[in-house]
Design a protein around this motif. Structure first.
Motif, PDB file in Angstrom:
ATOM      1  N   LEU A 191       0.876  -1.302   0.132  1.00 42.93           N
ATOM      2  CA  LEU A 191       0.068  -0.130   0.116  1.00 42.93           C
ATOM      3  C   LEU A 191       0.690   1.238   0.127  1.00 42.93           C
ATOM      4  CD1 LEU A 191      -2.848  -1.035   2.556  1.00 42.93           C
ATOM      5  CD2 LEU A 191      -2.409  -1.568   0.194  1.00 42.93           C
ATOM      6  N   ASP A 192       0.550   2.281  -1.018  1.00 34.53           N
ATOM      7  CA  ASP A 192       1.392   3.488  -0.943  1.00 34.53           C
ATOM      8  C   ASP A 192       0.658   4.619  -0.269  1.00 34.53           C
ATOM      9  OD1 ASP A 192       2.971   2.371  -3.264  1.00 34.53           O
ATOM     10  OD2 ASP A 192       1.647   2.357  -4.417  1.00 34.53           O
ATOM     11  N   LEU A 193      -0.448   4.387  -0.048  1.00 33.33           N
ATOM     12  CA  LEU A 193      -1.016   5.489   0.838  1.00 33.33           C
ATOM     13  C   LEU A 193      -2.271   4.770   1.366  1.00 33.33           C
ATOM     14  CD1 LEU A 193      -1.877   8.929  -0.186  1.00 33.33           C
ATOM     15  CD2 LEU A 193      -3.790   7.704   0.397  1.00 33.33           C
ATOM     16  N   VAL A 194      -2.468   5.288   2.687  1.00 30.29           N
ATOM     17  CA  VAL A 194      -3.871   4.688   3.588  1.00 30.29           C
ATOM     18  C   VAL A 194      -4.036   5.969   4.121  1.00 30.29           C
ATOM     19  CG1 VAL A 194      -4.415   3.152   5.164  1.00 30.29           C
ATOM     20  CG2 VAL A 194      -2.728   2.391   3.489  1.00 30.29           C
ATOM     21  N   ARG A 195      -5.483   6.104   4.336  1.00 36.58           N
ATOM     22  CA  ARG A 195      -5.892   7.168   5.053  1.00 36.58           C
ATOM     23  C   ARG A 195      -7.363   6.742   5.543  1.00 36.58           C
ATOM     24  NH1 ARG A 195      -9.047  10.891   3.961  1.00 36.58           N
ATOM     25  NH2 ARG A 195      -8.540  10.431   1.844  1.00 36.58           N
ATOM     26  N   SER A 196      -7.667   7.001   6.952  1.00 34.53           N
ATOM     27  CA  SER A 196      -8.798   6.426   7.438  1.00 34.53           C
ATOM     28  C   SER A 196      -9.690   7.570   8.345  1.00 34.53           C
ATOM     29  CB  SER A 196      -8.632   5.204   8.431  1.00 34.53           C
ATOM     30  OG  SER A 196      -8.229   4.099   7.895  1.00 34.53           O
ATOM     31  N   THR A 197     -10.908   7.474   8.148  1.00 33.70           N
ATOM     32  CA  THR A 197     -11.889   8.580   8.725  1.00 33.70           C
ATOM     33  C   THR A 197     -12.659   7.686   9.813  1.00 33.70           C
ATOM     34  OG1 THR A 197     -13.362   8.652   6.982  1.00 33.70           O
ATOM     35  CG2 THR A 197     -11.765  10.271   7.076  1.00 33.70           C
ATOM     36  N   ALA A 198     -13.436   8.137  10.919  1.00 32.70           N
ATOM     37  CA  ALA A 198     -14.321   7.492  11.934  1.00 32.70           C
ATOM     38  C   ALA A 198     -15.475   8.310  12.054  1.00 32.70           C
ATOM     39  CB  ALA A 198     -13.497   7.326  12.991  1.00 32.70           C
ATOM     40  N   ASP A 199     -16.685   7.516  12.115  1.00 33.73           N
ATOM     41  CA  ASP A 199     -17.853   8.015  12.271  1.00 33.73           C
ATOM     42  C   ASP A 199     -18.422   7.350  13.609  1.00 33.73           C
ATOM     43  OD1 ASP A 199     -20.796   8.517  12.300  1.00 33.73           O
ATOM     44  OD2 ASP A 199     -20.891   8.419  10.356  1.00 33.73           O
ATOM     45  N   THR A 200     -18.573   8.130  14.647  1.00 32.26           N
ATOM     46  CA  THR A 200     -18.873   7.608  15.981  1.00 32.26           C
ATOM     47  C   THR A 200     -20.290   7.517  16.282  1.00 32.26           C
ATOM     48  OG1 THR A 200     -18.681   9.821  17.171  1.00 32.26           O
ATOM     49  CG2 THR A 200     -16.589   8.166  17.404  1.00 32.26           C
ATOM     50  N   VAL A 201     -20.864   7.908  15.376  1.00 37.42           N
ATOM     51  CA  VAL A 201     -22.578   8.084  15.340  1.00 37.42           C
ATOM     52  C   VAL A 201     -22.956   6.802  14.551  1.00 37.42           C
ATOM     53  CG1 VAL A 201     -24.779   9.412  15.027  1.00 37.42           C
ATOM     54  CG2 VAL A 201     -22.880  10.612  15.811  1.00 37.42           C
ATOM     55  N   ALA A 202     -22.551   6.662  13.544  1.00 36.54           N
ATOM     56  CA  ALA A 202     -23.086   5.397  12.567  1.00 36.54           C
ATOM     57  C   ALA A 202     -22.172   4.116  13.183  1.00 36.54           C
ATOM     58  CB  ALA A 202     -22.694   5.607  11.319  1.00 36.54           C
ATOM     59  N   CYS A 203     -21.018   4.550  14.022  1.00 35.18           N
ATOM     60  CA  CYS A 203     -20.266   3.455  14.455  1.00 35.18           C
ATOM     61  C   CYS A 203     -19.638   2.717  13.163  1.00 35.18           C
ATOM     62  CB  CYS A 203     -20.955   2.375  15.386  1.00 35.18           C
ATOM     63  SG  CYS A 203     -19.369   1.719  16.370  1.00 35.18           S
ATOM     64  N   ALA A 204     -18.975   3.490  12.322  1.00 39.32           N
ATOM     65  CA  ALA A 204     -18.500   3.073  10.979  1.00 39.32           C
ATOM     66  C   ALA A 204     -17.008   3.721  10.666  1.00 39.32           C
ATOM     67  CB  ALA A 204     -19.208   3.357  10.005  1.00 39.32           C
ATOM     68  N   SER A 205     -16.327   3.087   9.698  1.00 39.28           N
ATOM     69  CA  SER A 205     -15.127   4.041   9.496  1.00 39.28           C
ATOM     70  C   SER A 205     -14.923   3.924   7.964  1.00 39.28           C
ATOM     71  CB  SER A 205     -13.843   3.344  10.116  1.00 39.28           C
ATOM     72  OG  SER A 205     -13.704   1.791   9.596  1.00 39.28           O
ATOM     73  N   TYR A 206     -14.066   4.682   7.411  1.00 40.03           N
ATOM     74  CA  TYR A 206     -13.856   4.484   6.136  1.00 40.03           C
ATOM     75  C   TYR A 206     -12.576   4.784   5.732  1.00 40.03           C
ATOM     76  CZ  TYR A 206     -13.174   6.337   1.254  1.00 40.03           C
ATOM     77  OH  TYR A 206     -12.743   6.301  -0.048  1.00 40.03           O
ATOM     78  N   THR A 207     -11.942   3.763   4.924  1.00 39.31           N
ATOM     79  CA  THR A 207     -10.248   3.649   4.472  1.00 39.31           C
ATOM     80  C   THR A 207      -9.995   3.899   3.166  1.00 39.31           C
ATOM     81  OG1 THR A 207      -9.851   2.294   6.747  1.00 39.31           O
ATOM     82  CG2 THR A 207      -8.450   2.330   4.761  1.00 39.31           C
ATOM     83  N   MET A 208      -9.389   4.738   2.735  1.00 39.45           N
ATOM     84  CA  MET A 208      -8.750   4.818   1.401  1.00 39.45           C
ATOM     85  C   MET A 208      -7.453   4.241   1.311  1.00 39.45           C
ATOM     86  SD  MET A 208      -8.273   8.022  -0.930  1.00 39.45           S
ATOM     87  CE  MET A 208      -8.224   7.925  -2.884  1.00 39.45           C
ATOM     88  N   TRP A 209      -7.438   3.126   0.311  1.00 41.66           N
ATOM     89  CA  TRP A 209      -5.818   2.917   0.051  1.00 41.66           C
ATOM     90  C   TRP A 209      -5.522   2.961  -1.483  1.00 41.66           C
ATOM     91  CZ3 TRP A 209      -5.162  -1.898  -2.516  1.00 41.66           C
ATOM     92  CH2 TRP A 209      -5.978  -2.770  -2.334  1.00 41.66           C
ATOM     93  N   ILE A 210      -4.390   3.041  -1.772  1.00 35.87           N
ATOM     94  CA  ILE A 210      -3.925   3.133  -3.054  1.00 35.87           C
ATOM     95  C   ILE A 210      -2.756   2.167  -3.237  1.00 35.87           C
ATOM     96  CG2 ILE A 210      -2.768   4.417  -5.197  1.00 35.87           C
ATOM     97  CD1 ILE A 210      -4.381   6.904  -3.914  1.00 35.87           C
TER      98      ILE A 210
END
Ligand SMILES: *[C@@H]1O[C@H](CO)[C@@H](O)[C@H](O)[C@H]1NC(C)=O
Ligand SMILES: *[C@@H]1O[C@H](CO)[C@@H](O)[C@H](O)[C@H]1NC(C)=O
Ligand SMILES: *[C@@H]1O[C@H](CO)[C@@H](O)[C@H](O)[C@H]1NC(C)=O
Length: 265
Positions: A76-95
């Motif tokens: 993986l050359d790039l990884v970034r994650s965000t977090a949603d504590t209300v929906a209890c979910a995360s988002y990760t992008m990778w390249i």
């Protein structure tokens, strides 16, 4: 025999304790996202903590985990994650830009009952060679230059409502002629659609034209990062599995990323 009222009181206390422990934390979400990243790098899902109702979805179609991207190791050359504590979910992008199978991927991870210790859904949109505007090294070059440092002060953080409105407004532009003008575009903002770059991002926008709204919208909203990611099916132009991520700082759109696969599954 304890009286019924004592049993009832005990049950109420247990329920209260369960509610108190059922808090979805940023740390828990990001730790779980990290376990996904580790599994992807290894091409090995053994260490993932999956709930009994776990499902894996890739490009809007359910499949076995062993038949998806996680079965193959990627550098993986790039990884970034965000977090949603209300929906209890995360988002990760990778390249992953090198190798014969380059990928740009957006993954939402969901947890039931605010319990980040197990994963109930891994929901992946994956674009590769042949997909819309696909060129992983080019996308990587643009996104590496972006500033995704956490927003420093609460005054600059967008509200959850604004993030959802911007995410929906963006996806509505193809069906609603007024949607483009409802979005607070920043003056110095960048749009990276696949590998196609536009600055300012409020330039050359659609103003309706399709009668089919973009459907199957799933949201991860992170006020601390100022981001909304919406996975969807891009029905206005076909049936394309898609991820749109938008960053908003000081009330204005700063970045837009899109990952679009041409076919379901
Ligand atoms: C996956 O990891 C587990 C635990 O480390 C290991 O036992 C197993 O052999 C690995 N599977 C593959 C396919 O490498
Ligand atoms: C999850 O947490 C949110 C916010 O803290 C709360 O409103 C909700 O009731 C919780 N859900 C469950 C299933 O515990
Ligand atoms: C946070 O603060 C640093 C240092 O002042 C600045 O360079 C950066 O742009 C800020 N980032 C955001 C997203 O506010």
């Amino acid at each position: 025999m304890p009286s019924l009222s004592i049993v009832r009181s005990l049950m109420a206390i247990v329920a209260l304790l369960e509610t108190a422990s059922a808090a979805c934390t940023r740390e828990g979400l990001l730790a779980s996202a990290q376990s996904y990243i580790d599994a992807q790098k290894a091409g090995n899902t053994t260490a993932l903590k999956l709930s009994p109702t776990f499902k894996y979805q890739q490009n809007n179609k359910e499949r076995a985990l062993s038949a998806g991207l996680l079965a193959t190791p990627f550098k993986l050359d790039l990884v970034r994650s965000t977090a949603d504590t209300v929906a209890c979910a995360s988002y990760t992008m990778w390249i992953s830009s090198a190798g014969s199978k380059p990928y740009v991927v957006g993954t939402q991870i969901r947890h039931d009952g605010n319990d980040t210790s197990t994963i109930t859904l891994i929901d992946t949109i994956a674009a590769t060679t042949g997909d819309l505007f696909f060129n992983a090294p080019k996308t990587l070059g643009y996104i590496q230059k972006e500033d995704w440092s956490p927003i420093n002060n609460t005054a600059s953080m967008p509200s959850r409502e604004l993030l959802k409105k911007v995410g929906n407004g963006y996806l509505d532009m193809w069906t609603d002629p007024k949607a483009a003008d409802s979005i607070p575009w920043g003056t110095d903002c960048e749009r990276v659609e696949g590998s196609q770059y536009t600055n300012p991002c409020g330039k050359n926008l659609p103003h309706g034209g399709s009668s089919k709204p973009n459907g199957m919208r799933r949201y991860v909203i992170d006020e601390v990062q100022g981001s909304v990611d919406v996975l969807c099916q891009f029905d206005s132009l076909g049936t394309m599995p898609d991820s749109h991520e938008i960053r908003v700082i000081d009330g204005k759109v700063k970045y837009v990323h899109t990952i679009t696969a041409l076919k379901i599954g």
